[in-house]
Design an enzyme around this catalytic site. Structure first.
Site, PDB file in Angstrom:
ATOM      1  N   ASP A  61       0.863  -1.191   0.000  1.00  0.00           N
ATOM      2  CA  ASP A  61       0.000   0.000   0.000  1.00  0.00           C
ATOM      3  C   ASP A  61       0.895   1.234   0.000  1.00  0.00           C
ATOM      4  O   ASP A  61       2.039   1.188   0.482  1.00  0.00           O
ATOM      5  CB  ASP A  61      -0.924   0.013   1.220  1.00  0.00           C
ATOM      6  CG  ASP A  61      -1.962   1.122   1.117  1.00  0.00           C
ATOM      7  OD1 ASP A  61      -2.778   1.084   0.184  1.00  0.00           O
ATOM      8  OD2 ASP A  61      -1.939   2.044   1.948  1.00  0.00           O
TER       9      ASP A  61
ATOM     10  N   GLU B 224       0.914   5.789   0.317  1.00  0.00           N
ATOM     11  CA  GLU B 224       0.251   7.068   0.553  1.00  0.00           C
ATOM     12  C   GLU B 224       0.935   8.101  -0.331  1.00  0.00           C
ATOM     13  O   GLU B 224       2.136   7.986  -0.615  1.00  0.00           O
ATOM     14  CB  GLU B 224       0.316   7.476   2.023  1.00  0.00           C
ATOM     15  CG  GLU B 224      -0.363   6.516   2.989  1.00  0.00           C
ATOM     16  CD  GLU B 224      -1.840   6.325   2.745  1.00  0.00           C
ATOM     17  OE1 GLU B 224      -2.466   7.235   2.159  1.00  0.00           O
ATOM     18  OE2 GLU B 224      -2.376   5.279   3.137  1.00  0.00           O
TER      19      GLU B 224
ATOM     20  N   GLU C 207      -6.456  17.759   0.965  1.00  0.00           N
ATOM     21  CA  GLU C 207      -7.342  16.592   0.890  1.00  0.00           C
ATOM     22  C   GLU C 207      -6.586  15.320   1.272  1.00  0.00           C
ATOM     23  O   GLU C 207      -7.100  14.480   2.017  1.00  0.00           O
ATOM     24  CB  GLU C 207      -7.897  16.445  -0.541  1.00  0.00           C
ATOM     25  CG  GLU C 207      -8.868  17.530  -0.960  1.00  0.00           C
ATOM     26  CD  GLU C 207      -8.189  18.831  -1.338  1.00  0.00           C
ATOM     27  OE1 GLU C 207      -8.898  19.863  -1.417  1.00  0.00           O
ATOM     28  OE2 GLU C 207      -6.953  18.837  -1.532  1.00  0.00           O
TER      29      GLU C 207
ATOM     30  N   HIS D  97      -5.548   6.729   7.315  1.00  0.00           N
ATOM     31  CA  HIS D  97      -4.887   5.781   6.429  1.00  0.00           C
ATOM     32  C   HIS D  97      -3.391   5.789   6.721  1.00  0.00           C
ATOM     33  O   HIS D  97      -2.795   6.822   7.002  1.00  0.00           O
ATOM     34  CB  HIS D  97      -5.104   6.173   4.965  1.00  0.00           C
ATOM     35  CG  HIS D  97      -6.503   5.943   4.494  1.00  0.00           C
ATOM     36  ND1 HIS D  97      -6.796   5.483   3.233  1.00  0.00           N
ATOM     37  CD2 HIS D  97      -7.692   6.087   5.127  1.00  0.00           C
ATOM     38  CE1 HIS D  97      -8.112   5.371   3.101  1.00  0.00           C
ATOM     39  NE2 HIS D  97      -8.671   5.752   4.239  1.00  0.00           N
TER      40      HIS D  97
ATOM     41  N   ASP E   2      -2.478  -0.398   6.585  1.00  0.00           N
ATOM     42  CA  ASP E   2      -3.427  -0.823   5.550  1.00  0.00           C
ATOM     43  C   ASP E   2      -2.942  -2.089   4.839  1.00  0.00           C
ATOM     44  O   ASP E   2      -3.746  -2.944   4.453  1.00  0.00           O
ATOM     45  CB  ASP E   2      -3.641   0.301   4.529  1.00  0.00           C
ATOM     46  CG  ASP E   2      -4.468   1.449   5.111  1.00  0.00           C
ATOM     47  OD1 ASP E   2      -4.833   1.350   6.300  1.00  0.00           O
ATOM     48  OD2 ASP E   2      -4.739   2.421   4.395  1.00  0.00           O
TER      49      ASP E   2
END
Length: 243
Positions: A12, A14, A61, A162, A167
């Site tokens: 995963d 980010e 965001e 997150h 994750d």
């Protein structure tokens, strides 16, 4: 015969942000990579995790989703410092990713910026997309990571924001649930349990048939009271309940 170890890695990432349309990575960079190792369907203690200084401002965001700030990443390595370790960790393995196109696009973009003519991720590893798997297993239902964890009763109390490593750990558990044959075992067990119940029920029925049934008849007094009750119903309602 030598045992062959099947190695899979769950990944995963980010990022600093994303575009609403493909290609997602345009104008954005990776800031965290988390990878969990699975060997022969067992999650090991071996993992890869790094934060990356993107040298780019993180969008508001994206920050609201992962909570990672530019201040936190200021002294972290840049992608060119970690890419060799990253590629060595994933090579010769099956790569498990939720919504694989998103992460693969970002990773390939980062590799292209190095100007080293490196192969694309999908040419290094076989990639399996758990989002596509989930949509096939649960058509018409929500198949986000949170939804899948809830469906398989996986604890997500620590997932307030997150995070790539967290994750990846959750996705590793989800992947094992989605690819296990345990459900069929449970169904076989229930079937066997039902068969045992049906066999016992059939035995009891046969046993009761062999016994002489006890017939209890109403007494004269009970018949008299029954007739009086019927008469009362007729007088009250204006019709015979039973002839």
């Amino acid at each position: 015969m030598k045992k062959i170890n099947i190695r899979q890695v769950v990944l995963d990432t980010e990022t600093t942000g994303m575009n609403l349309s493909y290609p997602y990575y345009i104008g954005h960079r990776i800031i965290e990579i988390g990878i969990i190792e699975i060997i022969n369907r067992n999650i090991t203690k071996n993992y890869f995790h790094t934060y990356i200084n993107p040298q780019k401002i993180i969008s508001k965001e994206a920050f609201n989703i992962h909570g990672i700030s530019n201040k936190f990443l200021y002294k972290k390595p840049i992608f060119s410092d970690i890419f060799n370790n990253f590629l060595n960790f994933i090579k010769d393995s099956e790569l498990i990713i939720h919504n694989a196109q998103f992460d693969i696009s970002f990773l390939n973009y980062e590799l292209s910026l190095l100007k080293k003519k490196l192969p694309k991720i999908e040419n290094i590893c076989k990639v399996r997309d758990t989002l596509k798997m989930a949509r096939n297993l649960f058509p018409g239902k929500r198949n986000s990571l949170n939804s899948l964890c809830s469906r398989f009763n996986i604890n997500i109390n620590k997932r307030n924001l997150h995070g790539a490593l967290l994750d990846a750990k959750l996705l590793a558990k989800v992947f094992l649930f989605m690819t296990t044959k345990q459900n069929s075992f449970k169904l076989d067990f229930l079937k066997e349990k039902n068969n045992n119940f049906n066999n016992k029920l059939e035995f009891l029925c046969k046993k009761s048939i062999k016994k002489k049934l006890l017939i209890v008849k109403a007494s004269k007094e009970e018949l008299k009271l029954h007739k009086l009750k019927l008469k009362l119903i007729k007088n009250t309602c204006g019709f015979n309940l039973w002839k």
